[in-house]
Motif scaffolding. Structure first.
Motif, PDB file in Angstrom:
ATOM      1  N   ASP A   1      -7.069 -10.668  -2.694  1.00 35.35           N
ATOM      2  CA  ASP A   1      -6.758 -10.434  -4.076  1.00 35.35           C
ATOM      3  C   ASP A   1      -5.839 -11.880  -4.398  1.00 35.35           C
ATOM      4  O   ASP A   1      -4.638 -11.697  -4.191  1.00 35.35           O
ATOM      5  N   LEU A   2      -6.470 -12.739  -5.256  1.00 38.65           N
ATOM      6  CA  LEU A   2      -5.618 -13.845  -5.537  1.00 38.65           C
ATOM      7  C   LEU A   2      -4.622 -13.568  -6.655  1.00 38.65           C
ATOM      8  O   LEU A   2      -3.661 -14.504  -6.642  1.00 38.65           O
ATOM      9  N   ALA A   3      -4.658 -12.329  -7.102  1.00 40.82           N
ATOM     10  CA  ALA A   3      -3.369 -11.916  -8.235  1.00 40.82           C
ATOM     11  C   ALA A   3      -2.187 -12.079  -7.544  1.00 40.82           C
ATOM     12  O   ALA A   3      -1.217 -11.893  -7.930  1.00 40.82           O
ATOM     13  N   GLY A   4      -2.144 -12.071  -6.059  1.00 40.14           N
ATOM     14  CA  GLY A   4      -0.932 -12.060  -5.147  1.00 40.14           C
ATOM     15  C   GLY A   4      -0.368 -13.224  -5.187  1.00 40.14           C
ATOM     16  O   GLY A   4       0.511 -13.530  -4.688  1.00 40.14           O
ATOM     17  N   LEU A   5      -1.285 -14.463  -5.918  1.00 41.80           N
ATOM     18  CA  LEU A   5      -0.368 -15.951  -5.741  1.00 41.80           C
ATOM     19  C   LEU A   5      -0.020 -16.031  -7.367  1.00 41.80           C
ATOM     20  O   LEU A   5      -0.441 -15.524  -8.223  1.00 41.80           O
ATOM     21  N   THR A   6       1.023 -16.797  -7.249  1.00 45.11           N
ATOM     22  CA  THR A   6       1.143 -17.248  -8.728  1.00 45.11           C
ATOM     23  C   THR A   6       0.634 -18.485  -8.991  1.00 45.11           C
ATOM     24  O   THR A   6       0.803 -19.782  -8.101  1.00 45.11           O
TER      25      THR A   6
ATOM     26  N   SER B   1      -8.388 -19.043  -2.032  1.00 45.14           N
ATOM     27  CA  SER B   1      -8.450 -17.924  -0.959  1.00 45.14           C
ATOM     28  C   SER B   1      -7.673 -18.398   0.126  1.00 45.14           C
ATOM     29  O   SER B   1      -7.071 -17.864   0.793  1.00 45.14           O
ATOM     30  N   GLY B   2      -8.169 -19.710   0.668  1.00 41.43           N
ATOM     31  CA  GLY B   2      -7.635 -20.194   1.948  1.00 41.43           C
ATOM     32  C   GLY B   2      -6.004 -20.371   1.633  1.00 41.43           C
ATOM     33  O   GLY B   2      -5.236 -20.132   2.748  1.00 41.43           O
ATOM     34  N   TYR B   3      -5.804 -21.057   0.626  1.00 42.75           N
ATOM     35  CA  TYR B   3      -4.198 -21.171   0.227  1.00 42.75           C
ATOM     36  C   TYR B   3      -3.487 -19.638   0.437  1.00 42.75           C
ATOM     37  O   TYR B   3      -2.355 -19.663   0.865  1.00 42.75           O
ATOM     38  N   TYR B   4      -4.132 -18.649  -0.300  1.00 43.83           N
ATOM     39  CA  TYR B   4      -3.403 -17.251  -0.091  1.00 43.83           C
ATOM     40  C   TYR B   4      -3.246 -16.928   1.295  1.00 43.83           C
ATOM     41  O   TYR B   4      -2.248 -16.653   1.843  1.00 43.83           O
ATOM     42  N   ARG B   5      -4.231 -17.271   2.341  1.00 41.72           N
ATOM     43  CA  ARG B   5      -4.471 -16.906   3.847  1.00 41.72           C
ATOM     44  C   ARG B   5      -3.087 -17.825   4.350  1.00 41.72           C
ATOM     45  O   ARG B   5      -2.312 -17.417   5.215  1.00 41.72           O
ATOM     46  N   ARG B   6      -3.137 -19.121   3.967  1.00 42.44           N
ATOM     47  CA  ARG B   6      -1.782 -19.950   4.479  1.00 42.44           C
ATOM     48  C   ARG B   6      -0.496 -19.419   4.095  1.00 42.44           C
ATOM     49  O   ARG B   6       0.178 -19.328   5.066  1.00 42.44           O
ATOM     50  N   LEU B   7      -0.223 -18.637   2.818  1.00 40.79           N
ATOM     51  CA  LEU B   7       0.820 -18.508   2.732  1.00 40.79           C
ATOM     52  C   LEU B   7       1.158 -16.877   2.844  1.00 40.79           C
ATOM     53  O   LEU B   7       2.401 -16.634   3.197  1.00 40.79           O
ATOM     54  N   ARG B   8       0.194 -16.025   2.807  1.00 37.59           N
ATOM     55  CA  ARG B   8       0.467 -14.599   3.005  1.00 37.59           C
ATOM     56  C   ARG B   8      -0.056 -14.278   4.441  1.00 37.59           C
ATOM     57  O   ARG B   8       0.211 -13.146   4.859  1.00 37.59           O
TER      58      ARG B   8
END
Length: 324
Positions: A83-88, A316-323
């Motif tokens: 869920d991309l809502a977890g990124l700012t 989505s990939g960036y979310y996976r990178r950070l989270r």
């Protein structure tokens, strides 16, 4: 926005209001009312320039169409359970464009990217505009970072036209990067090149300079996974960071009717979305852009929707990178 010298707030915001508490739309997620406290993780920037296109293009209207579609899609990636809502994510608005002066527009792009990346560590995502924007954008980012930059270019075209014939245009960003020593030619990998869209002379220039070229046919025969893995390993072995540019005309014309240079036998949506996701995952990818979408020639916003999904897969990939 007053805090940036070369950016102006989005002209229109599309936020109809949250009707279902269990659904988060992109318009609910992406901040459009300025920077909040802290360092945003994604920095969206519109670059409404298409005067520099060598063929007719209404790509300057793409950033606004891109935003309008935010009400149509949710933040949830079902395939990746993300869920991309977890990124700012913050929409910083559009880079200011001069009405007639293309070099001034390119100057504004470079200065805007230098200013933003000097002040914030978040990853910039540029919504073009034609492909001429990539050259000044990378120059601006590189002034902030002072690192060796590798470039992965998804494009049907080489974009190495001689700047003596018409100046800097959407056909020259790669040559401009090389000839100004912004990026070394041997640090550029171009993926998705099509027959009957380039010239033999410009292919020879690209190869003599040291660029690595993969045609769309090569991708179709070998598979995007192998091609992208090779490109990433090749650049990571010598470059500090990587920038990705997606010219949406790299895809087959049946998928993207709203690009100025449509053509058959392009890459599939799955190829490009996979690449965007994988590049988003990489810790050393520092930015990306999506260019050459002309909403005035589109059919039911099909091409703008494809470009938006390139961003969503990258995010989505960036979310996976950070989270993780």
């Amino acid at each position: 926005m007053s805090e940036f010298s070369y950016l102006t707030a989005p002209p229109v915001r599309f936020a109809p209001g949250k009707g279902d508490p269990y659904v988060t739309r992109l318009s609910d997620w992406i901040q459009t009312d300025g920077l909040s406290e802290g360092d945003p993780e994604l920095l969206l920037i519109g670059v409404p320039l298409s005067k520099s296109s060598i063929s007719f293009s209404g790509a300057h209207s793409h950033p606004q169409q891109f935003r309008q579609l935010w009400t149509s899609f949710t933040t949830y990636n079902m395939d990746e359970d993300i869920d991309l809502a977890g990124l700012t994510a913050v929409d910083l608005g559009d880079i200011k464009m001069h009405i007639t002066d293309i070099p001034q527009c390119h100057y504004n792009i470079e200065e805007a990217l230098h200013e933003v990346t000097s002040r914030y560590a978040g990853l910039p995502v540029l919504v073009g505009g034609d492909h001429s924007i990539t050259y000044p954008a990378i120059r601006g980012i590189n002034r902030s970072r002072q690192q060796r930059v590798g470039l992965i270019q998804f494009d049907a075209h080489l974009d190495v036209r001689d700047t003596q014939y018409g100046g800097r245009s959407n056909g020259t960003p790669i040559r401009s990067l090389i000839e100004t020593n912004t990026i070394r030619a041997e640090d550029i990998v171009s993926i998705g090149l099509r027959s009957f869209a380039n010239s033999k002379e410009y292919r020879q220039y690209a190869e003599q300079q040291g660029m690595t070229l993969f045609t769309a046919k090569h991708v179709q025969q070998t598979g995007i996974k192998q091609v992208l893995e090779w490109a990433v390993n090749f650049l990571e072995s010598k470059c500090d960071v990587i920038y990705a540019t997606f010219d949406i005309d790299v895809m087959d014309q049946s998928l993207v009717p709203g690009v100025p240079a449509i053509g058959p036998a392009g890459l599939s949506a799955e190829d490009v979305f996979y690449s965007a996701y994988q590049l988003g995952c990489l810790r050393n990818v520092i930015g990306m852009d999506m260019v050459c979408v002309d909403p005035t020639k589109d059919v039911r916003d099909a091409t703008s929707r494809v470009a938006l999904h390139v961003f969503l897969h990258f995010a989505s990939g960036y979310y996976r990178r950070l989270r993780g």
